[in-house]
Scaffold this motif. Structure first.
Motif, PDB file in Angstrom:
ATOM      1  N   GLU A  80       0.768  -1.225   0.000  1.00  0.00           N
ATOM      2  CA  GLU A  80       0.000   0.000   0.000  1.00  0.00           C
ATOM      3  C   GLU A  80       0.812   1.295   0.000  1.00  0.00           C
ATOM      4  O   GLU A  80       0.300   2.325   0.449  1.00  0.00           O
ATOM      5  CB  GLU A  80      -0.945   0.004   1.199  1.00  0.00           C
ATOM      6  CG  GLU A  80      -2.097  -0.966   1.082  1.00  0.00           C
ATOM      7  CD  GLU A  80      -3.010  -0.622  -0.059  1.00  0.00           C
ATOM      8  OE1 GLU A  80      -3.369  -1.539  -0.806  1.00  0.00           O
ATOM      9  OE2 GLU A  80      -3.336   0.546  -0.230  1.00  0.00           O
TER      10      GLU A  80
ATOM     11  N   ALA B 154       2.473   2.580  -5.156  1.00  0.00           N
ATOM     12  CA  ALA B 154       1.203   1.883  -5.154  1.00  0.00           C
ATOM     13  C   ALA B 154       1.302   0.596  -5.936  1.00  0.00           C
ATOM     14  O   ALA B 154       2.019   0.498  -6.914  1.00  0.00           O
ATOM     15  CB  ALA B 154       0.129   2.779  -5.767  1.00  0.00           C
TER      16      ALA B 154
ATOM     17  N   LYS C  74      -1.037   6.614  -6.294  1.00  0.00           N
ATOM     18  CA  LYS C  74      -1.679   5.347  -6.632  1.00  0.00           C
ATOM     19  C   LYS C  74      -2.658   5.520  -7.786  1.00  0.00           C
ATOM     20  O   LYS C  74      -2.789   4.638  -8.642  1.00  0.00           O
ATOM     21  CB  LYS C  74      -2.394   4.777  -5.411  1.00  0.00           C
ATOM     22  CG  LYS C  74      -2.973   3.389  -5.677  1.00  0.00           C
ATOM     23  CD  LYS C  74      -3.356   2.661  -4.408  1.00  0.00           C
ATOM     24  CE  LYS C  74      -3.793   1.239  -4.730  1.00  0.00           C
ATOM     25  NZ  LYS C  74      -4.151   0.466  -3.528  1.00  0.00           N
TER      26      LYS C  74
ATOM     27  N   GLU D 197      -0.747   5.595 -11.009  1.00  0.00           N
ATOM     28  CA  GLU D 197      -0.371   4.236 -11.386  1.00  0.00           C
ATOM     29  C   GLU D 197      -1.563   3.470 -11.942  1.00  0.00           C
ATOM     30  O   GLU D 197      -1.432   2.694 -12.887  1.00  0.00           O
ATOM     31  CB  GLU D 197       0.189   3.493 -10.173  1.00  0.00           C
ATOM     32  CG  GLU D 197       1.630   3.822  -9.842  1.00  0.00           C
ATOM     33  CD  GLU D 197       2.585   3.202 -10.855  1.00  0.00           C
ATOM     34  OE1 GLU D 197       2.242   2.178 -11.456  1.00  0.00           O
ATOM     35  OE2 GLU D 197       3.667   3.750 -11.031  1.00  0.00           O
ATOM     36  N   ARG D 198      -2.720   3.667 -11.333  1.00  0.00           N
ATOM     37  CA  ARG D 198      -3.915   2.935 -11.762  1.00  0.00           C
ATOM     38  C   ARG D 198      -4.439   3.417 -13.097  1.00  0.00           C
ATOM     39  O   ARG D 198      -4.820   2.623 -13.961  1.00  0.00           O
ATOM     40  CB  ARG D 198      -5.003   3.074 -10.690  1.00  0.00           C
ATOM     41  CG  ARG D 198      -6.208   2.157 -10.872  1.00  0.00           C
ATOM     42  CD  ARG D 198      -7.173   2.285  -9.717  1.00  0.00           C
ATOM     43  NE  ARG D 198      -7.898   3.534  -9.765  1.00  0.00           N
ATOM     44  CZ  ARG D 198      -9.062   3.703 -10.411  1.00  0.00           C
ATOM     45  NH1 ARG D 198      -9.603   2.701 -11.076  1.00  0.00           N
ATOM     46  NH2 ARG D 198      -9.681   4.855 -10.396  1.00  0.00           N
TER      47      ARG D 198
ATOM     48  N   ARG E 186      -7.155   7.781   0.378  1.00  0.00           N
ATOM     49  CA  ARG E 186      -6.710   6.504  -0.162  1.00  0.00           C
ATOM     50  C   ARG E 186      -7.800   5.818  -0.987  1.00  0.00           C
ATOM     51  O   ARG E 186      -8.988   5.873  -0.668  1.00  0.00           O
ATOM     52  CB  ARG E 186      -6.250   5.590   0.981  1.00  0.00           C
ATOM     53  CG  ARG E 186      -4.922   5.974   1.566  1.00  0.00           C
ATOM     54  CD  ARG E 186      -4.626   5.250   2.867  1.00  0.00           C
ATOM     55  NE  ARG E 186      -5.357   5.807   3.997  1.00  0.00           N
ATOM     56  CZ  ARG E 186      -5.139   5.480   5.255  1.00  0.00           C
ATOM     57  NH1 ARG E 186      -4.212   4.593   5.552  1.00  0.00           N
ATOM     58  NH2 ARG E 186      -5.837   6.037   6.223  1.00  0.00           N
TER      59      ARG E 186
END
Length: 561
Positions: free
Chosen positions: A78, A87, A129, A132-133, A291
């Protein structure tokens, strides 16, 4: 063709961007390697290297941190806040993005932040994150410009914060002195004259496509650096500011030359316009970046007050080894697990036991391993007996003016009235059975979203990130403390939003929370109010907005080359 409003740019510039912006990258490779160098403040250098690991088509990232003394620590999963990592993008996320259309080009993202409280780094974590996603292959780095290249007094920012946060009166004095126009102008000029060249050189070394500031002190000088870099190379690198405060913010957050300024509330929007002269075209209200786990929990659980939501909550409790048949209270004391946390837990246990309330009390102890162990061996019967001797009223009239917020004073008085009503009801009724209360001590946890979704009430200090996360899953909040200055406004966010209260005295905190647990309709109303404030998908919205603008500038810069 893309048409998007870039605040402060001419229409001709927009047309040139639109003409240049053509992206065709349908078979983009998901491999990404990069260096993650971060100044982790507080007395040691840290070098982090991010690597992509391919195992039969699956992908994960590992961060190797070289800390003080040369000790290595591997951080996986995480993108843990305390040791800034990366991430993890699993197969499900990648497949979902591929189904949504053609793959998107990666970027080099530079975050500006410092270890002055966990909220700034947590925001950078959540945004990283999402990059990255949504944009596989994106490189991201974290830079603390003051620790690396600042002169005195700026390079002492991190240790100074750690000292001042333990001395609230000193913090309050410095905060209000620095939160003024004369002080801002003086520090802007001094830091520009003494630090701009070194910071500019440092930013150049990262070769970013976009810079994102999640810290109030890292806007003015970095913006000047990027302007000078554009003069030298002709390449425009945008800087976006993501304000990580909820109810009130320091004046250094707001700079009119930022590409865009993302804010979490109407309060911050008004401050940005008044204190920073930021135009409406540059202000975007999205909510606080939190998050991704909270967005997933929100989507899966839906409204916690529906039959489906209650079933989901029950399943969560079973998975967390928590009794699903009774109420659950989550108690947090910050990352260090300090303050009056122990006294609050004692008061909760005694009050629930005497009131006949069956309840789980989950206590996030953080680094305080001693407290965690003590909770397991504490003599709870002695705690209940000691509480019986403290029945007289704990409010002293002449101390009330010391409470800095008018709404807080009203909240304290309301809590006192509720406590008196409960006491009269208890004395008038028959003796009740003792409540069965289980105290569960927890250290650092990585599944905070699950614990919040599984709980009925949250007790916490008035940190903006924690409040935003609670609101995202419809969790009522009892605020127990705040840091003078920027956190004072967060109390009013909860009070005005109608999803919680504020109280400082542990016995009075326990009395009011017990009142909530006995009133199911009140809990449901507060939960619905929390949902109105929550913005679980704010991180995704912010990243999509930043990336759309950045890709246009990247196309234009490439056309110029």
């Amino acid at each position: 063709m893309v048409s998007y409003c870039m605040g402060g740019k001419s229409s001709q510039y927009l047309n040139s961007i639109n003409n240049a912006f053509t992206v065709s990258n349908k078979n983009q490779t998901l491999a990404t390697t990069g260096k993650y160098a971060a100044a982790l403040g507080g007395g040691g250098s840290a070098v982090a290297e991010r690597q992509s690991i391919h195992n039969g088509g699956s992908r994960s990232h590992r961060l190797s941190i070289l800390g003080e003394g040369g000790h290595h620590a591997n951080v996986t999963d995480e993108f843990e806040m305390k040791n800034m990592g990366t991430a993890v993008v699993g197969d499900d996320d990648i497949e979902a993005e591929q189904k949504n259309g053609a793959s998107k080009p990666p970027m080099r993202v530079l975050f500006l932040s410092a270890d002055t409280g966990g909220g700034h780094r947590a925001s950078a974590e959540s945004l990283a994150k999402q990059f990255e996603r949504l944009y596989p292959g994106t490189h991201y780095d974290l830079l603390d410009v003051w620790t690396e290249d600042g002169c005195l007094p700026y390079r002492t920012l991190v240790p100074a914060y750690k000292h001042l946060s333990r001395h609230p009166i000193q913090w309050k004095i410095l905060y209000h002195i620095s939160n003024s126009k004369p002080y801002e102008m003086a520090t802007d000029l001094h830091s520009w004259l003494t630090c701009e060249r070194k910071i500019r050189k440092r930013i150049k070394s990262y070769n970013p496509d976009v810079v994102i500031s999640v810290h109030p002190t890292m806007n003015n000088v970095p913006i000047q650096c990027l302007k000078n870099m554009e003069k030298e190379s002709g390449k425009h690198i945008p800087l976006f500011t993501v304000v990580t405060d909820f109810g009130s913010g320091h004046c250094t957050w707001f700079h009119k030359d930022a590409e865009k300024v993302f804010v979490a509330s109407d309060r911050i929007r008004k401050l940005a316009k008044r204190r920073g002269n930021v135009s409406d075209s540059k202000l975007i209200q999205t909510g606080l970046p939190i998050r991704y786990d909270f967005a997933k929990i929100n989507d899966e659980m839906g409204d916690r007050n529906t039959p489906e939501g209650k079933l989901y909550q029950r399943q969560l409790r079973e998975r967390l080894n928590i009794n699903p048949d009774v109420k659950t209270v989550l108690v947090m004391g910050g990352g260090e697990g300090v303050g009056s946390l122990s006294k609050i837990v004692d008061s909760l246990y005694a009050e629930f036991t005497e009131r006949g309330i069956d309840c789980n009390i989950c206590v996030i102890c953080g680094r305080n391993e001693k407290l965690k162990q003590d909770l397991q061996t504490r003599n709870w019967d002695a705690i209940v007996e000691a509480n019986k001797r403290l029945q007289k009223r704990r409010y002293v009239a002449f101390l009330r003016p010391l409470v800095p917020v008018k709404r807080v004073r009203k909240s304290l008085l309301r809590a006192a009235r509720k406590a008196k009503e409960q006491k009269r009801e208890k004395e008038a009724g028959e003796a009740k059975r003792k409540g069965i209360v289980k105290v569960i001590g927890l250290g650092f946890i990585t599944n905070m979203a699950e614990y919040m979704a599984a709980s009925d009430v949250l007790l916490t200090k008035a940190g903006p990130g924690t409040i935003a996360e609670a609101a995202a899953v419809g969790l009522p909040c009892m605020l127990t403390s705040f840091l003078p200055g920027q956190e004072a406004g967060n109390v009013n966010v909860v009070l005005d939003g109608g999803f919680g209260d504020y109280c400082e005295s542990p016995p009075d905190i326990a009395e009011e929370v017990a009142f909530w647990l006995c009133d199911e309709s009140m809990l449901e109303n507060m939960s619905e109010s929390a949902y109105q404030v929550g913005a679980p998908h704010a991180s995704e919205e912010i990243v999509s907005n930043i990336a759309e603008s950045t890709l246009q500038f990247m196309a234009l810069n490439e056309a110029k080359a």
